[in-house]
Design an enzyme around this catalytic site. Structure first.
Site, PDB file in Angstrom:
ATOM      1  N   GLU A  35       0.861  -1.172   0.067  1.00 43.92           N
ATOM      2  CA  GLU A  35       0.016   0.083   0.026  1.00 43.92           C
ATOM      3  C   GLU A  35       0.841   1.510   0.092  1.00 43.92           C
ATOM      4  OE1 GLU A  35      -3.191  -0.202  -1.313  1.00 43.92           O
ATOM      5  OE2 GLU A  35      -3.163  -1.994   0.271  1.00 43.92           O
ATOM      6  N   ASP A 168      -5.195  -1.117 -10.735  1.00 44.04           N
ATOM      7  CA  ASP A 168      -6.378  -1.809 -10.777  1.00 44.04           C
ATOM      8  C   ASP A 168      -6.779  -2.358 -12.183  1.00 44.04           C
ATOM      9  OD1 ASP A 168      -6.582  -0.358  -8.492  1.00 44.04           O
ATOM     10  OD2 ASP A 168      -7.935   1.189  -9.167  1.00 44.04           O
TER      11      ASP A 168
HETATM   12 MG    MG Z   1     -12.174   3.679  -9.560  1.00 48.71          MG
END
Ligand code: MG
Ligand code: ADP
Length: 374
Positions: A35, A168
């Site tokens: 992270e 992502d």
């Molecule tokens: Mg998004």
């Protein structure tokens, strides 16, 4: 076909009174460890969740392209202009493809998804990835999964106007069932790492704390700037290049932030090693260590996220940590499948007792990445 894909097909039939030519879907994702490492040129280790966005695509018989969302129940034109609606995501993918010199004729498409919107599982990457993969198949563009991911990121950054990293889209397009994806955010190399939780009787639980991430933009930018200052002070390009012994030369906030980044990068690589030998105990230990570092050194946790991780430890989860940027949002636990429900119930009660928002839970196994299913 998955039921979400059938919903996209059904919507296509109802809207356009025809059969679609191509059906594809792509998952949301969760980050297992790593992270605030992405913008420091480091490593992340996400996997795909079971929730997906599906798209059905076909040719147009008339002048204009059309997009329909079964979830928003809205028909939108396929345009090159931003409108501020959900259609910006598929339109952005077309924009990015065209900007890269690909020929994208008009088409029409219907979408159906069950990735929760805006709760940290990246429904935006899922709709982009599904669109990109479907158009690649429909128009025979021959683009690799990695290049599609970069195109999707360009769509989100340059068209939708959201400044996100590559994780992502990589996770949505390149994940495999029963695997995690180790991504080097500097070189954009990605490697599948085994994560067969079902065989080990384990499951992942995501807790969306429902805490609005209001301070996240300012807090996030401040963290980024501190990391840049720390890298500069150490004379390295990015904190990825710093070593633990270099940290003696820092102090105060720069020391704490840099210590998180340097140790977190090391933890991601150790975590991938642990998974390669199916050592979920070690993997879980690294998750807890990641959480402590995010809580104490990076200072992005909240009472809700900490409460979830503490309860997970009490319920003998192998590991737990906040996931995403922090300041609210989600936490994740790795736990024996038969213990997941008890943890969920206890967190619900505990949160209610402390006057926290009502959390939402998702339990899942590492799922398949984007696929053309027909
Ligand atoms: Mg998004
Ligand atoms: P997150 O990616 O964290 O879920 P974002 O705000 O980045 O949240 O993206 C959510 C947006 O993505 C939605 O508001 C919508 O515009 C679009 N989107 C996601 N899933 C769908 C869907 N099934 N149908 C249409 N649009 C969707």
């Amino acid at each position: 076909m998955r039921s979400i894909e059938q919903r996209a097909v059904q919507a296509y039939r109802e809207q356009f009174l025809e059969e679609p030519a191509i059906i594809a879907s792509a998952p949301g994702r969760v980050n297992l460890i790593g992270e605030h490492t992405d913008y420091n040129g480091g490593f992340v280790l996400p996997c795909a969740v079971e929730q997906r966005v599906a798209v059905a695509v076909g040719a147009v018989g008339h002048e204009s392209g059309q997009l329909y969302s079964a979830d928003f129940r809205e028909l939108c034109p396929l345009t090159g202009k931003r409108t501020g609606s959900w259609a910006d995501y598929p339109c952005g993918v077309v924009w990015a493809l065209t900007a890269q010199g690909h020929e994208v004729p008009l088409f029409r498409a219907t979408f159906a998804g069950d990735v929760p919107l805006g709760s940290g599982l990246s429904s935006s990457a899922a709709i982009e990835a599904a669109t990109a993969l479907a158009l690649d198949a429909f128009f025979h563009l021959g683009i690799s999964g990695k290049d599609l991911a970069v195109l999707c990121q360009q769509a989100e950054n340059g068209f939708v106007g959201v400044n996100s990293g590559i994780m992502d889209q990589y996770a949505s397009l390149l994940s495999q069932a029963g695997m995690a994806l180790l991504i080097d955010c500097r070189t954009l190399e990605a490697e599948a790492v085994p994560l067969d939780l079902a065989a080990a009787g384990l499951t992942l639980v995501v807790c969306d704390t429902q805490v609005p991430r209001e301070l996240s933009a300012t807090g996030y930018n401040a963290r980024r700037q501190t990391c840049e200052r720390a890298a500069h002070a150490l004379g390295v390009k990015e904190l990825r290049d710093a070593h633990i012994q270099d940290l003696d030369r820092l102090s105060g906030e720069e020391l704490k932030r840099a210590r998180h980044v340097v140790t977190e990068n090391a933890r991601v690589l150790e975590a991938a090693e642990a998974l390669r030998r199916d050592d979920f105990v070690e993997f879980g230990r690294l998750m807890y260590a990641s959480h402590r570092s995010l809580r104490d050194d990076y200072e992005v946790s909240t009472p809700e996220l900490n409460a979830f991780v503490d309860l997970a430890a009490q319920f003998r989860a192998l590991g737990a940590r906040l996931t995403g940027a922090g300041f609210g949002g989600c936490a994740i636990a790795l736990i024996k499948s038969e213990g997941a429900q008890a943890l969920v119930e206890s967190v619900r009660q505990h949160f209610a007792g402390r006057g926290f928002p009502r959390p939402i839970f998702y339990t899942f196994q590492p799922a398949a990445g984007a696929e053309v299913v027909r």
